[in-house]
Scaffold this motif. Structure first.
Motif, PDB file in Angstrom:
ATOM      1  N   LEU A 168       0.817  -1.204   0.000  1.00 47.41           N
ATOM      2  CA  LEU A 168       0.000   0.000   0.000  1.00 47.41           C
ATOM      3  C   LEU A 168       0.855   1.260   0.000  1.00 47.41           C
ATOM      4  CD1 LEU A 168      -2.773  -1.023   2.552  1.00 47.41           C
ATOM      5  CD2 LEU A 168      -3.029  -0.745   0.082  1.00 47.41           C
ATOM      6  N   LEU A 169       2.019   1.188   0.636  1.00 46.72           N
ATOM      7  CA  LEU A 169       2.905   2.351   0.695  1.00 46.72           C
ATOM      8  C   LEU A 169       3.826   2.445  -0.515  1.00 46.72           C
ATOM      9  CD1 LEU A 169       3.900   2.321   4.468  1.00 46.72           C
ATOM     10  CD2 LEU A 169       2.210   3.765   3.326  1.00 46.72           C
ATOM     11  N   GLY A 170       3.696   1.502  -1.424  1.00 44.66           N
ATOM     12  CA  GLY A 170       4.451   1.585  -2.653  1.00 44.66           C
ATOM     13  C   GLY A 170       5.840   0.990  -2.581  1.00 44.66           C
ATOM     14  N   GLY A 171       6.187   0.435  -1.407  1.00 44.44           N
ATOM     15  CA  GLY A 171       7.467  -0.228  -1.298  1.00 44.44           C
ATOM     16  C   GLY A 171       8.661   0.698  -1.192  1.00 44.44           C
ATOM     17  N   GLY A 172       8.487   1.989  -1.316  1.00 46.94           N
ATOM     18  CA  GLY A 172       9.622   2.906  -1.269  1.00 46.94           C
ATOM     19  C   GLY A 172       9.438   3.960  -0.210  1.00 46.94           C
ATOM     20  N   SER A 173      10.477   4.748   0.008  1.00 44.24           N
ATOM     21  CA  SER A 173      10.421   5.770   1.043  1.00 44.24           C
ATOM     22  C   SER A 173       9.453   6.879   0.698  1.00 44.24           C
ATOM     23  CB  SER A 173      11.827   6.368   1.256  1.00 44.24           C
ATOM     24  OG  SER A 173      12.309   6.937   0.034  1.00 44.24           O
ATOM     25  N   GLY A 174       9.134   7.036  -0.591  1.00 38.40           N
ATOM     26  CA  GLY A 174       8.211   8.092  -0.977  1.00 38.40           C
ATOM     27  C   GLY A 174       6.856   7.926  -0.344  1.00 38.40           C
ATOM     28  N   GLY A 175       6.443   6.682  -0.038  1.00 42.63           N
ATOM     29  CA  GLY A 175       5.131   6.455   0.545  1.00 42.63           C
ATOM     30  C   GLY A 175       5.073   6.751   2.020  1.00 42.63           C
ATOM     31  N   LEU A 176       6.202   7.119   2.630  1.00 42.05           N
ATOM     32  CA  LEU A 176       6.215   7.337   4.067  1.00 42.05           C
ATOM     33  C   LEU A 176       6.187   8.810   4.444  1.00 42.05           C
ATOM     34  CD1 LEU A 176       8.897   4.670   5.061  1.00 42.05           C
ATOM     35  CD2 LEU A 176       6.422   4.461   5.157  1.00 42.05           C
ATOM     36  N   LYS A 177       5.846   9.669   3.519  1.00 43.86           N
ATOM     37  CA  LYS A 177       5.871  11.096   3.794  1.00 43.86           C
ATOM     38  C   LYS A 177       4.920  11.488   4.912  1.00 43.86           C
ATOM     39  CE  LYS A 177       7.371  12.466  -0.829  1.00 43.86           C
ATOM     40  NZ  LYS A 177       7.027  13.206  -2.058  1.00 43.86           N
ATOM     41  N   ALA A 178       3.803  10.788   5.024  1.00 48.13           N
ATOM     42  CA  ALA A 178       2.850  11.118   6.081  1.00 48.13           C
ATOM     43  C   ALA A 178       3.479  10.930   7.454  1.00 48.13           C
ATOM     44  CB  ALA A 178       1.592  10.248   5.956  1.00 48.13           C
ATOM     45  N   ASP A 179       4.355   9.941   7.585  1.00 47.95           N
ATOM     46  CA  ASP A 179       5.032   9.718   8.853  1.00 47.95           C
ATOM     47  C   ASP A 179       5.859  10.932   9.245  1.00 47.95           C
ATOM     48  OD1 ASP A 179       3.938   7.306   8.495  1.00 47.95           O
ATOM     49  OD2 ASP A 179       5.775   6.130   8.743  1.00 47.95           O
ATOM     50  N   ASP A 180       6.560  11.507   8.249  1.00 44.22           N
ATOM     51  CA  ASP A 180       7.408  12.655   8.528  1.00 44.22           C
ATOM     52  C   ASP A 180       6.582  13.852   8.982  1.00 44.22           C
ATOM     53  OD1 ASP A 180       9.525  11.101   7.661  1.00 44.22           O
ATOM     54  OD2 ASP A 180       9.362  11.809   5.600  1.00 44.22           O
ATOM     55  N   VAL A 181       5.411  14.012   8.383  1.00 42.18           N
ATOM     56  CA  VAL A 181       4.557  15.144   8.719  1.00 42.18           C
ATOM     57  C   VAL A 181       3.939  14.967  10.098  1.00 42.18           C
ATOM     58  CG1 VAL A 181       2.446  16.358   8.061  1.00 42.18           C
ATOM     59  CG2 VAL A 181       4.076  15.652   6.307  1.00 42.18           C
ATOM     60  N   GLU A 182       3.545  13.735  10.440  1.00 40.85           N
ATOM     61  CA  GLU A 182       2.757  13.514  11.644  1.00 40.85           C
ATOM     62  C   GLU A 182       3.548  12.915  12.802  1.00 40.85           C
ATOM     63  OE1 GLU A 182      -1.345  12.104  10.858  1.00 40.85           O
ATOM     64  OE2 GLU A 182      -0.634  11.770   8.821  1.00 40.85           O
ATOM     65  N   VAL A 183       4.863  12.886  12.684  1.00 41.11           N
ATOM     66  CA  VAL A 183       5.660  12.237  13.700  1.00 41.11           C
ATOM     67  C   VAL A 183       5.550  12.943  15.050  1.00 41.11           C
ATOM     68  CG1 VAL A 183       7.783  13.517  13.270  1.00 41.11           C
ATOM     69  CG2 VAL A 183       7.904  11.156  14.105  1.00 41.11           C
ATOM     70  N   HIS A 184       5.149  14.223  15.046  1.00 46.56           N
ATOM     71  CA  HIS A 184       4.984  14.957  16.297  1.00 46.56           C
ATOM     72  C   HIS A 184       3.752  14.488  17.071  1.00 46.56           C
ATOM     73  CE1 HIS A 184       2.295  16.935  13.440  1.00 46.56           C
ATOM     74  NE2 HIS A 184       1.590  17.334  14.474  1.00 46.56           N
ATOM     75  N   ASP A 185       2.849  13.769  16.427  1.00 42.97           N
ATOM     76  CA  ASP A 185       1.622  13.280  17.056  1.00 42.97           C
ATOM     77  C   ASP A 185       1.910  11.930  17.699  1.00 42.97           C
ATOM     78  OD1 ASP A 185      -0.845  12.118  17.658  1.00 42.97           O
ATOM     79  OD2 ASP A 185      -1.836  12.985  15.907  1.00 42.97           O
ATOM     80  N   ARG A 186       1.991  11.890  19.026  1.00 37.31           N
ATOM     81  CA  ARG A 186       2.356  10.655  19.717  1.00 37.31           C
ATOM     82  C   ARG A 186       1.354   9.539  19.437  1.00 37.31           C
ATOM     83  NH1 ARG A 186       6.491   7.618  20.956  1.00 37.31           N
ATOM     84  NH2 ARG A 186       6.003   6.136  22.602  1.00 37.31           N
ATOM     85  N   GLY A 187       0.081   9.864  19.369  1.00 45.75           N
ATOM     86  CA  GLY A 187      -0.920   8.840  19.080  1.00 45.75           C
ATOM     87  C   GLY A 187      -0.711   8.208  17.725  1.00 45.75           C
ATOM     88  N   PHE A 188      -0.386   9.043  16.738  1.00 48.95           N
ATOM     89  CA  PHE A 188      -0.103   8.524  15.403  1.00 48.95           C
ATOM     90  C   PHE A 188       1.096   7.590  15.428  1.00 48.95           C
ATOM     91  CE2 PHE A 188       2.566   8.857  11.626  1.00 48.95           C
ATOM     92  CZ  PHE A 188       1.710   8.415  10.632  1.00 48.95           C
ATOM     93  N   VAL A 189       2.158   7.998  16.140  1.00 44.17           N
ATOM     94  CA  VAL A 189       3.381   7.204  16.196  1.00 44.17           C
ATOM     95  C   VAL A 189       3.119   5.843  16.844  1.00 44.17           C
ATOM     96  CG1 VAL A 189       5.693   7.051  17.210  1.00 44.17           C
ATOM     97  CG2 VAL A 189       4.914   9.199  16.200  1.00 44.17           C
ATOM     98  N   VAL A 190       2.402   5.828  17.958  1.00 42.87           N
ATOM     99  CA  VAL A 190       2.105   4.571  18.647  1.00 42.87           C
ATOM    100  C   VAL A 190       1.254   3.676  17.746  1.00 42.87           C
ATOM    101  CG1 VAL A 190       1.026   3.514  20.670  1.00 42.87           C
ATOM    102  CG2 VAL A 190       2.280   5.661  20.916  1.00 42.87           C
ATOM    103  N   TYR A 191       0.272   4.273  17.079  1.00 39.22           N
ATOM    104  CA  TYR A 191      -0.579   3.510  16.168  1.00 39.22           C
ATOM    105  C   TYR A 191       0.244   2.958  15.012  1.00 39.22           C
ATOM    106  CZ  TYR A 191      -4.425   2.245  13.096  1.00 39.22           C
ATOM    107  OH  TYR A 191      -5.273   1.547  12.292  1.00 39.22           O
TER     108      TYR A 191
END
Length: 217
Positions: A25-48
């Motif tokens: 679903l994430l496309g197998g590459g680092s490009g699909g992980l951009k949402a992580d970089d944006v939302e990493v400040h959200d502890r709930g998102f990180v734990v999830y």
């Protein structure tokens, strides 16, 4: 009791397929992980992301083919209640409940402080409006059985009650609700020990969940 090694194999294979699906679903590459970089400040998102997303997906909609239910929109208090129940061994202790055992393992890896954060994140996810996966037909009999056996705690429209510690039943798919009623009947999951309302006969359970699945959100 079931074979413990068989349950462990189920857990391993479920996690393996969840990981493969997420990678796809994430496309197998680092490009699909951009949402992580944006939302990493959200502890709930990180734990999830680190504990739940493999199986329940980023949307919280789950993977029905692997028996993983939608959890999107479930209230924070219920999520934390159930994670604590898994951690205490009140859920996921039965050897014949491999899905519950997997959840218990995951819950034990989440710190107490993080339970509220991940609960808040799950609560923020839009719930699924497509819950009638079994194709059941809503009927007056299903509604009557629900009102007689379930409404006192879960509300007349399945909206749940925090005061009763009873979750909403209109956010999860019919197949999962039916499975939980089966687990109550078989003793694989505890319910209120002084009540028998959680153990309707199979045909009544089917009518109840078919009616619940048609209630609009």
């Amino acid at each position: 009791m079931g074979d413990a090694s068989g349950g462990s194999e189920f857990i391993f294979q479920t996690m393996r397929w969840c990981r493969l699906l997420i990678i796809g679903l994430l496309g197998g590459g680092s490009g699909g992980l951009k949402a992580d970089d944006v939302e990493v400040h959200d502890r709930g998102f990180v734990v999830y992301r680190d504990n739940c997303r493999e199986c329940h997906l980023g949307s919280g909609m789950g993977i029905p083919a692997l028996g993983v239910p939608s959890i999107a929109g479930l209230p924070r208090w219920y999520v934390t209640d159930q994670l604590r129940a898994f951690r205490r061994g009140e859920r996921g202790a039965d050897a014949e409940d491999p899905s519950g055992r997997l959840m218990r393992t995951k819950a034990e890896s989440i710190g107490e402080r993080d339970l509220a954060f991940v609960g808040r994140h799950i609560e923020s996810l839009p719930p699924s409006s497509t819950r009638n996966a079994l194709g059941g037909v809503s009927s007056p009999a299903g509604q009557q059985a629900y009102l007689a056996d379930c409404a006192d705690c879960h509300g007349e429209q399945g909206e749940g009650s925090r005061g009763e510690r009873a979750p909403p039943l209109i956010y999860q798919p019919d197949w999962y609700l039916l499975k939980q009623l089966e687990n109550f009947r078989d003793g694989k999951r505890p319910h209120r020990p002084d009540e028998s309302s959680s153990k309707p006969a199979a045909h009544i359970a089917e009518a109840i969940v078919a009616w619940l699945a048609t209630i609009p959100l």
